[in-house]
Design an enzyme around this catalytic site. Sequence first.
Site, short mmCIF file in Angstrom:
data_model
loop_
_atom_site.label_atom_id
_atom_site.label_comp_id
_atom_site.label_asym_id
_atom_site.label_seq_id
_atom_site.Cartn_x
_atom_site.Cartn_y
_atom_site.Cartn_z
CG HIS A 110 36.34 43.17 53.47
ND1 HIS A 110 36.58 44.63 53.37
CD2 HIS A 110 35.28 43.28 54.60
CE1 HIS A 110 36.04 45.30 54.30
NE2 HIS A 110 35.21 44.61 55.04
CB SER A 164 45.77 46.21 15.88
OG SER A 164 46.38 46.71 15.09
N GLY A 180 42.54 57.52 11.10
CA GLY A 180 42.82 58.47 10.29
C GLY A 180 44.38 58.76 10.37
CB THR A 217 41.85 33.83 54.50
OG1 THR A 217 40.67 33.28 55.17
CG2 THR A 217 42.72 32.73 54.33
#
Lengths: 646, 268
Positions: free
Chosen positions: A118, A544, A473, A115
């Site tokens: 880092h 939304s 708007g 594995t």
Amino acid sequence: MHHGNTGHGKPKPRTFRSFLEEHCQQDLLRFITCGSVDDGKSTLIGRMLWESKMLFDDQAEQLELESGRYGTQGGNLDFALLVDGLSAKREPGITIDVAYRFFATAKRRFIVVDTPGHEQYTRNMATEASTADAAILLVDARKGSLLQTRRHACIVSIMGIRHIVLAINKMDLAGFREKIFTDIRASFLPFAKRLGINSLSAIPISALSGENVTKSSDCMPWYSGPTLMAWLESLEIKHSASGKPVFPVQWVNHPDAQFRGYSGTVAEGIVSKGNLIRVTASGQTAEIRDIITMEGSREHASAGDAVTLLLDREIDISRGDVLTLAREPVTMSDQFEAVLVWMHDDPGLAGRTYELKLATQWVPASITAIKYRIGIDTLSHESCRQIGLNDISVCNIATGKPLAITSYSERKVLGSFILVDRYTNATVAAGMIRHSLRRAANIHQQPLSVGRADREKLNHHKGRVIWLTGLSGSGKSTLANALDIELHRTGMRTYILDGDNIRQGLNRDLGFSEADRVENIRRVAEVARLMMDAGLIVITAFISPFIKDRQMARELVGERDFLEVYVSAPLDVCEERDPKGLYQKARRGEIPLMTGIGSPYEPPVQPDFIADTGNVPLNSIVEALMAVLTRRSEDDQEIRKTATLS
Amino acid sequence: MSYIFYTLKTCPVPEQGIADITEEKIRCRIRLHGIAIFPDGVLAMAAHNNPDSLSDALCMKHYFSATAPQASTMPVKSPYPPGLRQLEAESIHIMREALAESENPVMLYSIGKDSSVMLHLARKAFHPAGIPFPLLHVDTRWKFREMYLFRDTISGTDGIDLLVHINPEAVEKDINPFDHGSAMHTAITKTEALKQALDHYRFDVVFGGARRDEEKSRAKERIFSFRTSTHRWDPKNQRPELTTGSGCFPVKRRSRKPYGSAHSVAIP
């Protein structure tokens, strides 16, 4: 065909049959190696492959060739080159992704998972740890245990690996001194104890020169424990914690009318012919009539066996069902507490809906509460509002329907799950269930005498949610108001939920971060649903901006009752209108997360209606929307009629 | 000295084959041309049955037809190591999972040993039903003839549905390893051809068998290694898999796109 390169080892079997006989006692152990960059993982694995003689002649030759060309060991063999496959990884000299290798000794076959070291690959490590029986934590003798080592130890213990060894590597560079070894072990021990790792083995090694890897080191006579390979060979493999059989159904094998079998893998325990089994969701029971494999029928099947079960009677079973012994049922739950390892750049947010896969079951699910994040180095509980990449956190999860679950410590197969993003299909998190928060069997909707249908009858119209979405708007509030007037005029009971009004009251505590926007929409959707249940036509006017959140609202309200209206006007038109002066402020940098400027707007892909307020006059839009609503009501009546007729 | 190889067009049907290649014809050829014969298929059977009657020009390192009834042997009942048994069960689990969550799966079949293992695993996974997906042979046109015979025999048995794809460009330009080199031949008849077939049939899951140590990058394959819709693989950015024994890994991610990316499945 295998080369013989080292002095150690057994004589090679002469015939294929004797080879098979020699190997027929071998079982299989999966282990992972983890450590920080440059701790020497690849070298260690290469060394193990080399010494177990699992290399073919051409691989050995290539290693010699490449050691000369790319090697970092002068003229000597560089075992890391055996493992480091892709050139992208070879360039910086680090392992970038998980790699799998096979080798075997006389006692055992091994799958080793290498594995990445880092920190940004912690998620990869966590996934691989989920498959492993044992873990080697590699530590550089010169550096001691680093933050990353503690992080790996923490993940390994959370993923439930019981056998952990601290391999203190590069002892050759530390003069093979005992004190260095004992100091590192002593400094790591308290942390291991807090993780619940009670018996921690530690072995001083040198992967480069092969000390204590497969042969005991002459350089470290003060160490009398097993070599690393001996340690791996001696571990007891225990696949099942509870021993109680679980059989998640993968596939219904039904080639013709004569045969109907249920294919799957026995996750734990043993099932036998004649066992009475129970389908967890439906509670139905049946007896196992036969256990089918291509080699023939079997009396028993045990953990790990992939078989097909035949039952003595026809009951309704499909993929996703979980079978257990009737006398050892598992519980169903739709709310549980779990540890999540977050694996995606998009943060995890409370309220957002994901797809959850547990064994063979798929359900929609959401995080209902983020309780805390685990600080990996100190194991502290840190409060947080969202979950970031590589975070390990404890959360409450709610699912759309009850699932057969257990805790991860009891049964891995019913205690682990993944969360999948519904739009990108990316796996965003792996989860381990701690415990159920309630048993779904015990919760019922509070039964009410007067229902939604009764109220709708009284009103002479159905309750609905008309969800307006669009830029600030674009004309949402104006349209909501005009539509409200028209509906009211025709005798409908209505209510408007408007962004600004709600934010001044119910959602006063919420800001404009992504997490808060999700919560804002969730609350509005819940309120809209309650009002719809009260028989009202609810018009919501919220920007939304995110598809996911509008989808959440749609699902909460229900497809048939939800009308998504995209109030569409180009950004420059909205900006010109700017009824609240917000765009001006945003352009001056006073509103950093203004939708359309500092934060994206995701337009609906398939809205139920598009209100083009830039080009179409308001009264025409209202007229058209009224027509859509009427059509929807007629459709509903049609559906009801069809349902009554059939 | 130079060698000329050329194929005797023997007929796959035994009766006709034997009748066609008479001893006399072969003797005649040897006398005239001084050729060496590497018997194959039906001719191999004929030669084996009657070794003394033919010239010493026959190279008797022949083999039986893989499809001939005489060649079939009973499977060896061998000891079955628990480690292998576990790997087999896991492979079956993966195949069932992939089938259950895909819409249009296919298994690559190259007639080689890895393919044979895969085929056998698939039969085990879905027994007693047949294999519920087609096999795809991406044909390079340069396999041994015996392999083609074997393939055709396989495709007729147990309801196995075998698709064959040959890159039409390779046929048109007669791409072969001798004139064009093996790298170009492989690129055009394997890599390109595979992409063509995947695009044509729109498979969403592709089973393939390869050894982990065959090439170093194979060690990086996941159980489900996702490819993009243009068949690219990004080994640095793979989807995490949680495989707790017979546990949980996503196969099809319920792609809402009409045509999802091509996925490949590597069996451990």
